[in-house]
Design a protein around this motif. Structure first.
Motif, PDB file in Angstrom:
ATOM      1  N   ALA A 104       0.785  -0.800  -0.050  1.00  0.00           N
ATOM      2  CA  ALA A 104       0.101  -0.723  -0.011  1.00  0.00           C
ATOM      3  C   ALA A 104       0.987   1.309   0.546  1.00  0.00           C
ATOM      4  CB  ALA A 104      -1.175   0.313   1.464  1.00  0.00           C
ATOM      5  N   SER A 105       0.611   2.484  -0.332  1.00  0.00           N
ATOM      6  CA  SER A 105       1.230   3.936  -0.577  1.00  0.00           C
ATOM      7  C   SER A 105       1.603   4.307   1.156  1.00  0.00           C
ATOM      8  CB  SER A 105       0.098   5.098  -1.323  1.00  0.00           C
ATOM      9  OG  SER A 105      -1.104   5.470   0.171  1.00  0.00           O
ATOM     10  N   THR A 106       2.165   5.287   0.961  1.00  0.00           N
ATOM     11  CA  THR A 106       3.030   5.612   2.596  1.00  0.00           C
ATOM     12  C   THR A 106       1.683   5.898   3.740  1.00  0.00           C
ATOM     13  OG1 THR A 106       3.622   7.931   2.016  1.00  0.00           O
ATOM     14  CG2 THR A 106       5.337   5.416   2.220  1.00  0.00           C
ATOM     15  N   ASP A 107       0.805   6.157   3.255  1.00  0.00           N
ATOM     16  CA  ASP A 107      -0.224   6.773   3.749  1.00  0.00           C
ATOM     17  C   ASP A 107      -1.224   6.071   5.061  1.00  0.00           C
ATOM     18  OD1 ASP A 107      -2.911   8.114   4.797  1.00  0.00           O
ATOM     19  OD2 ASP A 107      -3.946   8.555   2.309  1.00  0.00           O
ATOM     20  N   PRO A 108      -0.912   6.140   6.192  1.00  0.00           N
ATOM     21  CA  PRO A 108      -1.855   5.645   7.123  1.00  0.00           C
ATOM     22  C   PRO A 108      -3.295   4.960   6.705  1.00  0.00           C
ATOM     23  CG  PRO A 108      -0.116   7.059   8.258  1.00  0.00           C
ATOM     24  CD  PRO A 108      -0.289   7.940   6.235  1.00  0.00           C
ATOM     25  N   ARG A 109      -3.868   6.087   5.902  1.00  0.00           N
ATOM     26  CA  ARG A 109      -4.985   5.777   5.866  1.00  0.00           C
ATOM     27  C   ARG A 109      -5.296   3.939   4.924  1.00  0.00           C
ATOM     28  NH1 ARG A 109      -8.644   8.671   8.887  1.00  0.00           N
ATOM     29  NH2 ARG A 109      -7.656  10.623   9.526  1.00  0.00           N
ATOM     30  N   LYS A 110      -4.482   4.284   3.786  1.00  0.00           N
ATOM     31  CA  LYS A 110      -4.665   3.451   2.399  1.00  0.00           C
ATOM     32  C   LYS A 110      -3.630   1.771   3.023  1.00  0.00           C
ATOM     33  CE  LYS A 110      -6.145   6.189  -0.835  1.00  0.00           C
ATOM     34  NZ  LYS A 110      -7.194   5.359  -2.032  1.00  0.00           N
ATOM     35  N   MET A 111      -3.113   2.531   4.534  1.00  0.00           N
ATOM     36  CA  MET A 111      -2.509   1.054   4.977  1.00  0.00           C
ATOM     37  C   MET A 111      -3.946   0.232   5.853  1.00  0.00           C
ATOM     38  SD  MET A 111       0.670   2.906   6.101  1.00  0.00           S
ATOM     39  CE  MET A 111       1.630   1.585   7.051  1.00  0.00           C
ATOM     40  N   ILE A 112      -4.416   1.279   6.531  1.00  0.00           N
ATOM     41  CA  ILE A 112      -4.998   0.670   7.387  1.00  0.00           C
ATOM     42  C   ILE A 112      -6.293   0.068   6.093  1.00  0.00           C
ATOM     43  CG2 ILE A 112      -7.784   1.084   8.911  1.00  0.00           C
ATOM     44  CD1 ILE A 112      -5.347   3.424  10.025  1.00  0.00           C
ATOM     45  N   GLU A 113      -6.573   0.341   5.201  1.00  0.00           N
ATOM     46  CA  GLU A 113      -7.669  -0.145   4.825  1.00  0.00           C
ATOM     47  C   GLU A 113      -7.117  -1.033   3.377  1.00  0.00           C
ATOM     48  OE1 GLU A 113     -10.055   0.986   0.507  1.00  0.00           O
ATOM     49  OE2 GLU A 113      -9.076   2.489   1.262  1.00  0.00           O
ATOM     50  N   SER A 114      -5.925  -1.910   3.034  1.00  0.00           N
ATOM     51  CA  SER A 114      -5.368  -2.404   2.129  1.00  0.00           C
ATOM     52  C   SER A 114      -5.022  -3.317   3.212  1.00  0.00           C
ATOM     53  CB  SER A 114      -4.041  -1.964   1.375  1.00  0.00           C
ATOM     54  OG  SER A 114      -3.816  -1.178   1.118  1.00  0.00           O
ATOM     55  N   GLY A 115      -4.460  -3.150   4.442  1.00  0.00           N
ATOM     56  CA  GLY A 115      -4.460  -4.545   5.449  1.00  0.00           C
ATOM     57  C   GLY A 115      -6.165  -4.972   5.979  1.00  0.00           C
ATOM     58  N   LEU A 116      -6.725  -4.406   6.086  1.00  0.00           N
ATOM     59  CA  LEU A 116      -7.877  -4.721   6.695  1.00  0.00           C
ATOM     60  C   LEU A 116      -8.845  -5.529   5.768  1.00  0.00           C
ATOM     61  CD1 LEU A 116      -9.575  -2.438   9.103  1.00  0.00           C
ATOM     62  CD2 LEU A 116      -8.492  -4.611   9.867  1.00  0.00           C
ATOM     63  N   THR A 117      -8.811  -5.418   4.293  1.00  0.00           N
ATOM     64  CA  THR A 117      -9.293  -5.615   3.175  1.00  0.00           C
ATOM     65  C   THR A 117      -8.905  -7.049   2.677  1.00  0.00           C
ATOM     66  OG1 THR A 117      -9.701  -3.216   2.099  1.00  0.00           O
ATOM     67  CG2 THR A 117      -9.921  -5.577   0.509  1.00  0.00           C
ATOM     68  N   ALA A 118      -7.414  -7.179   2.816  1.00  0.00           N
ATOM     69  CA  ALA A 118      -6.906  -8.300   3.437  1.00  0.00           C
ATOM     70  C   ALA A 118      -7.472  -9.454   3.463  1.00  0.00           C
ATOM     71  CB  ALA A 118      -5.797  -8.137   2.833  1.00  0.00           C
ATOM     72  N   ALA A 162       3.880  -3.995  15.640  1.00  0.00           N
ATOM     73  CA  ALA A 162       4.368  -3.621  14.415  1.00  0.00           C
ATOM     74  C   ALA A 162       3.459  -2.546  13.074  1.00  0.00           C
ATOM     75  CB  ALA A 162       4.457  -4.882  13.697  1.00  0.00           C
ATOM     76  N   PHE A 163       2.501  -2.301  12.485  1.00  0.00           N
ATOM     77  CA  PHE A 163       1.526  -2.252  11.919  1.00  0.00           C
ATOM     78  C   PHE A 163       1.668  -0.100  12.791  1.00  0.00           C
ATOM     79  CE2 PHE A 163      -3.302  -0.982  10.220  1.00  0.00           C
ATOM     80  CZ  PHE A 163      -2.431  -0.099   9.091  1.00  0.00           C
ATOM     81  N   VAL A 164       1.084  -0.717  14.338  1.00  0.00           N
ATOM     82  CA  VAL A 164       0.899   0.996  14.327  1.00  0.00           C
ATOM     83  C   VAL A 164       2.333   1.225  14.522  1.00  0.00           C
ATOM     84  CG1 VAL A 164       0.457   2.097  16.726  1.00  0.00           C
ATOM     85  CG2 VAL A 164      -0.818   0.445  15.719  1.00  0.00           C
ATOM     86  N   MET A 165       3.512   1.241  14.563  1.00  0.00           N
ATOM     87  CA  MET A 165       4.449   1.477  14.792  1.00  0.00           C
ATOM     88  C   MET A 165       5.238   1.847  13.032  1.00  0.00           C
ATOM     89  SD  MET A 165       5.451   2.085  17.703  1.00  0.00           S
ATOM     90  CE  MET A 165       7.506   2.741  17.506  1.00  0.00           C
ATOM     91  N   LEU A 166       4.233   1.162  12.021  1.00  0.00           N
ATOM     92  CA  LEU A 166       4.656   1.576  10.667  1.00  0.00           C
ATOM     93  C   LEU A 166       3.388   2.546  10.088  1.00  0.00           C
ATOM     94  CD1 LEU A 166       5.958   0.386   8.605  1.00  0.00           C
ATOM     95  CD2 LEU A 166       4.184  -1.185   7.875  1.00  0.00           C
ATOM     96  N   MET A 167       3.034   3.140  11.030  1.00  0.00           N
ATOM     97  CA  MET A 167       2.365   4.031  10.654  1.00  0.00           C
ATOM     98  C   MET A 167       2.603   5.196  10.896  1.00  0.00           C
ATOM     99  SD  MET A 167      -1.942   2.723  10.386  1.00  0.00           S
ATOM    100  CE  MET A 167      -2.212   2.153  12.665  1.00  0.00           C
ATOM    101  N   MET A 168       3.198   4.963  12.452  1.00  0.00           N
ATOM    102  CA  MET A 168       3.456   6.629  12.652  1.00  0.00           C
ATOM    103  C   MET A 168       4.245   5.895  13.797  1.00  0.00           C
ATOM    104  SD  MET A 168      -0.902   6.909  14.760  1.00  0.00           S
ATOM    105  CE  MET A 168      -1.038   5.371  15.049  1.00  0.00           C
TER     106      MET A 168
END
Length: 236
Positions: A104-118, A162-168
């Protein structure tokens, strides 16, 4: 009288002092591994369709088209096969989620959407996997005191951490606090997933995705606002 296939195969494949003899191009070790994989696939089909507590070793063997002696060649009991299947499916699920996040892009919101969608797409596309992980595994853990299943589910805590740390990456929180937050997020998503799977995926994926996303987005907004305040105070 013709000997059973298994006996003929064994006679032709007695261990050699130098190397294993071949039968149809496969060594004894390779054939044993192939039978194990057949049992695993049969277990996914049987447990995922009927549930762990409704399936016997004989059912698994019938599905795999193998005799029971071959079951016990690879597994001591049905619990061991179930645990092996559970670990295999968890690895597959986590791989799909992490791959989606990293792509996903480095945009945290896109990361959230991509991870949960998967996560949700994998479950809906693989209902047997979904049942084994989010219904039967929970029951087996509770009734059989399966520590391995409990410990494996904690891997989602660490993945979310790890996801939280990656986002922020600059988040101003202690490791212990982030760990607790990750556990809470995991529990939240797990309960929604269980309800969705039990209902037969009745609600639309978009509704479930939105429900799961809420807490991640709220967390993002809360922590981001805190970061802005700290930066403002430090620059004053």
């Amino acid at each position: 009288m013709t000997e059973p296939y298994e006996n003929l195969e064994e006679k032709q494949n007695k261990p050699s002092q130098t190397k294993e003899r071949q039968f149809k191009g496969l060594s004894l070790t390779e054939r044993k591994q192939a039978r194990r994989e057949k049992l695993i696939e049969a277990g996914i089909e049987a447990y995922g369709t009927h549930g762990f507590f409704a399936v016997t070793v004989k059912d698994i063997c019938n599905e795999a088209k193998l005799t029971e002696r071959y079951f016990y060649e690879s597994f001591k009991k049905s619990d061991e096969l179930f645990q092996t299947i559970f670990l295999k499916l968890i690895d597959q699920l986590q791989h799909n989620v992490m791959q989606a996040i990293m792509q996903a892009s480095t945009d945290p919101r896109k990361m959230i959407e991509s991870g949960l969608t998967a996560l949700l797409t994998t479950l809906k596309d693989n209902p047997r996997m979904a049942r084994i992980i989010y219904i039967d595994a929970m029951l087996v853990q509770e009734l059989h005191n399966q520590a391995t299943i409990h410990e494996t589910m904690l891997r989602f805590d660490r993945m979310i951490h790890a996801f939280v740390m990656l986002m922020m990456p600059h988040i101003d929180r202690s490791e212990r606090e982030i760990s607790l937050v990750a556990t809470g997020l995991n529990g939240y998503v797990t309960q929604i997933a269980i309800r969705w799977v039990v209902s037969g995926f009745k609600q639309s994926m978009q509704e479930v995705l939105s429900s799961c996303s809420i807490v991640f987005l709220s967390l993002l907004d809360t922590f981001s606002e805190k970061e802005k305040i700290l930066k403002k105070e430090s620059s004053s």
